[in-house]
Design a protein around this motif. Structure first.
Motif, PDB file in Angstrom:
ATOM      1  N   MET A  45       0.852  -1.183   0.000  1.00 47.28           N
ATOM      2  CA  MET A  45       0.000   0.000   0.000  1.00 47.28           C
ATOM      3  C   MET A  45       0.889   1.235   0.000  1.00 47.28           C
ATOM      4  SD  MET A  45      -3.135  -0.977   0.133  1.00 47.28           S
ATOM      5  CE  MET A  45      -4.241  -2.268   0.665  1.00 47.28           C
ATOM      6  N   CYS A  46       0.493   2.251  -0.746  1.00 46.55           N
ATOM      7  CA  CYS A  46       1.328   3.441  -0.859  1.00 46.55           C
ATOM      8  C   CYS A  46       0.488   4.694  -0.667  1.00 46.55           C
ATOM      9  CB  CYS A  46       2.008   3.458  -2.213  1.00 46.55           C
ATOM     10  SG  CYS A  46       3.089   4.876  -2.428  1.00 46.55           S
ATOM     11  N   GLY A  47       0.726   5.375   0.464  1.00 43.17           N
ATOM     12  CA  GLY A  47       0.068   6.648   0.706  1.00 43.17           C
ATOM     13  C   GLY A  47       0.750   7.756  -0.074  1.00 43.17           C
ATOM     14  N   ILE A  48       0.162   8.941  -0.037  1.00 44.54           N
ATOM     15  CA  ILE A  48       0.746  10.084  -0.743  1.00 44.54           C
ATOM     16  C   ILE A  48       1.972  10.565   0.022  1.00 44.54           C
ATOM     17  CG2 ILE A  48       0.346  12.417  -1.596  1.00 44.54           C
ATOM     18  CD1 ILE A  48      -2.716  11.632  -1.605  1.00 44.54           C
ATOM     19  N   ASN A  49       1.768  10.980   1.271  1.00 40.65           N
ATOM     20  CA  ASN A  49       2.854  11.387   2.171  1.00 40.65           C
ATOM     21  C   ASN A  49       2.299  11.401   3.588  1.00 40.65           C
ATOM     22  OD1 ASN A  49       1.343  13.926   1.773  1.00 40.65           O
ATOM     23  ND2 ASN A  49       3.050  14.890   2.831  1.00 40.65           N
ATOM     24  N   PRO A  50       3.148  11.356   4.591  1.00 41.84           N
ATOM     25  CA  PRO A  50       2.638  11.370   5.965  1.00 41.84           C
ATOM     26  C   PRO A  50       2.029  12.716   6.320  1.00 41.84           C
ATOM     27  CG  PRO A  50       4.963  10.706   5.888  1.00 41.84           C
ATOM     28  CD  PRO A  50       4.603  11.232   4.536  1.00 41.84           C
ATOM     29  N   GLY A  51       0.934  12.675   7.035  1.00 41.97           N
ATOM     30  CA  GLY A  51       0.390  13.883   7.636  1.00 41.97           C
ATOM     31  C   GLY A  51       1.156  14.174   8.918  1.00 41.97           C
ATOM     32  N   LEU A  52       0.952  15.336   9.478  1.00 39.82           N
ATOM     33  CA  LEU A  52       1.685  15.722  10.682  1.00 39.82           C
ATOM     34  C   LEU A  52       1.348  14.828  11.870  1.00 39.82           C
ATOM     35  CD1 LEU A  52       1.539  19.616  10.437  1.00 39.82           C
ATOM     36  CD2 LEU A  52       3.329  18.051   9.643  1.00 39.82           C
ATOM     37  N   TYR A  53       0.090  14.436  11.999  1.00 40.99           N
ATOM     38  CA  TYR A  53      -0.295  13.563  13.107  1.00 40.99           C
ATOM     39  C   TYR A  53       0.398  12.208  12.976  1.00 40.99           C
ATOM     40  CZ  TYR A  53      -3.245  11.498  16.721  1.00 40.99           C
ATOM     41  OH  TYR A  53      -3.697  10.890  17.870  1.00 40.99           O
ATOM     42  N   SER A  54       0.425  11.658  11.763  1.00 37.17           N
ATOM     43  CA  SER A  54       1.113  10.375  11.546  1.00 37.17           C
ATOM     44  C   SER A  54       2.598  10.504  11.849  1.00 37.17           C
ATOM     45  CB  SER A  54       0.888   9.881  10.113  1.00 37.17           C
ATOM     46  OG  SER A  54      -0.453   9.476   9.949  1.00 37.17           O
ATOM     47  N   ALA A  55       3.200  11.596  11.418  1.00 36.54           N
ATOM     48  CA  ALA A  55       4.626  11.807  11.708  1.00 36.54           C
ATOM     49  C   ALA A  55       4.859  11.914  13.208  1.00 36.54           C
ATOM     50  CB  ALA A  55       5.129  13.055  10.994  1.00 36.54           C
ATOM     51  N   TRP A  56       3.921  12.543  13.914  1.00 38.47           N
ATOM     52  CA  TRP A  56       4.036  12.677  15.364  1.00 38.47           C
ATOM     53  C   TRP A  56       4.003  11.310  16.044  1.00 38.47           C
ATOM     54  CZ3 TRP A  56       0.088  12.018  19.217  1.00 38.47           C
ATOM     55  CH2 TRP A  56       0.461  12.459  20.499  1.00 38.47           C
ATOM     56  N   THR A  57       3.115  10.418  15.566  1.00 42.20           N
ATOM     57  CA  THR A  57       3.010   9.087  16.172  1.00 42.20           C
ATOM     58  C   THR A  57       4.083   8.129  15.656  1.00 42.20           C
ATOM     59  OG1 THR A  57       1.531   8.181  14.470  1.00 42.20           O
ATOM     60  CG2 THR A  57       0.493   9.295  16.367  1.00 42.20           C
ATOM     61  N   GLY A  58       4.575   8.378  14.423  1.00 41.45           N
ATOM     62  CA  GLY A  58       5.501   7.441  13.796  1.00 41.45           C
ATOM     63  C   GLY A  58       4.803   6.265  13.137  1.00 41.45           C
TER      64      GLY A  58
ATOM     65  N   HIS B  72       1.834   4.996  10.127  1.00 37.39           N
ATOM     66  CA  HIS B  72       1.117   5.354   8.905  1.00 37.39           C
ATOM     67  C   HIS B  72      -0.393   5.447   9.153  1.00 37.39           C
ATOM     68  CE1 HIS B  72       4.588   4.776   6.180  1.00 37.39           C
ATOM     69  NE2 HIS B  72       4.950   3.864   7.073  1.00 37.39           N
ATOM     70  N   PHE B  73      -1.029   6.396   8.495  1.00 35.96           N
ATOM     71  CA  PHE B  73      -2.492   6.577   8.538  1.00 35.96           C
ATOM     72  C   PHE B  73      -3.007   6.633   9.979  1.00 35.96           C
ATOM     73  CE2 PHE B  73      -1.542   4.380   4.527  1.00 35.96           C
ATOM     74  CZ  PHE B  73      -2.051   5.313   3.629  1.00 35.96           C
ATOM     75  N   ALA B  74      -2.315   7.374  10.836  1.00 36.54           N
ATOM     76  CA  ALA B  74      -2.635   7.379  12.268  1.00 36.54           C
ATOM     77  C   ALA B  74      -3.670   8.421  12.674  1.00 36.54           C
ATOM     78  CB  ALA B  74      -1.353   7.599  13.075  1.00 36.54           C
ATOM     79  N   ARG B  75      -3.915   9.400  11.858  1.00 29.64           N
ATOM     80  CA  ARG B  75      -4.830  10.474  12.270  1.00 29.64           C
ATOM     81  C   ARG B  75      -6.228   9.925  12.522  1.00 29.64           C
ATOM     82  NH1 ARG B  75      -4.751  15.727  12.498  1.00 29.64           N
ATOM     83  NH2 ARG B  75      -6.669  16.919  12.378  1.00 29.64           N
ATOM     84  N   PRO B  76      -6.829  10.270  13.659  1.00 30.24           N
ATOM     85  CA  PRO B  76      -8.218   9.862  13.902  1.00 30.24           C
ATOM     86  C   PRO B  76      -9.097  10.360  12.751  1.00 30.24           C
ATOM     87  CG  PRO B  76      -7.246  10.769  15.896  1.00 30.24           C
ATOM     88  CD  PRO B  76      -6.265  11.043  14.785  1.00 30.24           C
TER      89      PRO B  76
END
Length: 195
Positions: free
Chosen positions: A42-55, A57-61
């Protein structure tokens, strides 16, 4: 790491990052979850800030990636973003076109997306998954210079890897609700099962 917020029943909910913590994540990347010979990468576009904060992928509620993955039958249970490593047990992995966290994918330039497409093609040739699933038609069109591409299987291959484009599971994508996303993910699951 972030504030913990209490619920009415006295239980703690997941910690939430402050604005400053999110802003500190701009430009941060997330390592791919990948191994040789996966069934689907699976390939996302790029990490969002919330995902980067958690480390993770696709972590934002509100992101519907994990529920769509489960509802489609690609995973036997609903995984949490922190359980992303378990995807490998199911022949699945995750990477990104561009591994640079931004507040929105609209902040990425065409040049970044094209360079990301080239890097992704190299990653796919190295790991040789059966399928690459790009999550976002606009990103796929830009990264691979395919302006007329549509959702679903593509004619393009990357080495022996076949390519499929899925809708972006972000909660911001109002064109597809969770049932429709799960159906699209399920079409890919069925195609991968036939291989």
């Amino acid at each position: 790491m972030g504030r913990t917020k209490g619920r009415a029943d006295g239980q703690a909910t997941a910690p939430r990052p402050s604005r400053e913590e999110l802003e500190a994540c701009v430009g941060r990347g997330i390592p791919p979850v990948i191994a040789p010979g996966l069934r689907i990468l699976m390939c996302g576009i790029n990490p969002g800030l919330y995902s980067a904060w958690t480390g993770h992928h696709f972590a934002r509620p509100g992101n519907r990636f994990w529920p769509a993955l489960h509802r489609s039958g690609l995973t036997p249970r609903l995984l949490a973003p922190a359980e992303q490593g378990e995807l490998l047990e199911h022949g699945l992995g995750i990477t990104n076109v561009v591994n640079r966290a931004t507040a929105t994918a609209a902040e990425l330039s065409i040049t970044e997306l094209r360079e990301g497409g080239e890097r992704l093609a190299e990653e796919v040739r190295t790991y040789a998954p059966a399928w690459l699933a790009v999550l976002g038609i606009t990103a796929y069109r830009a990264a691979f210079a395919e302006p007329r591409a549509a959702l679903g299987p593509q004619e393009r291959t990357l080495g022996s890897t076949r390519v499929w484009v899925l809708p972006n599971p972000s909660g911001l994508n109002a064109h597809f609700q969770l049932p429709e996303l799960a159906e699209k993910f399920g079409e890919l699951r069925a195609a991968a099962a036939r291989d």
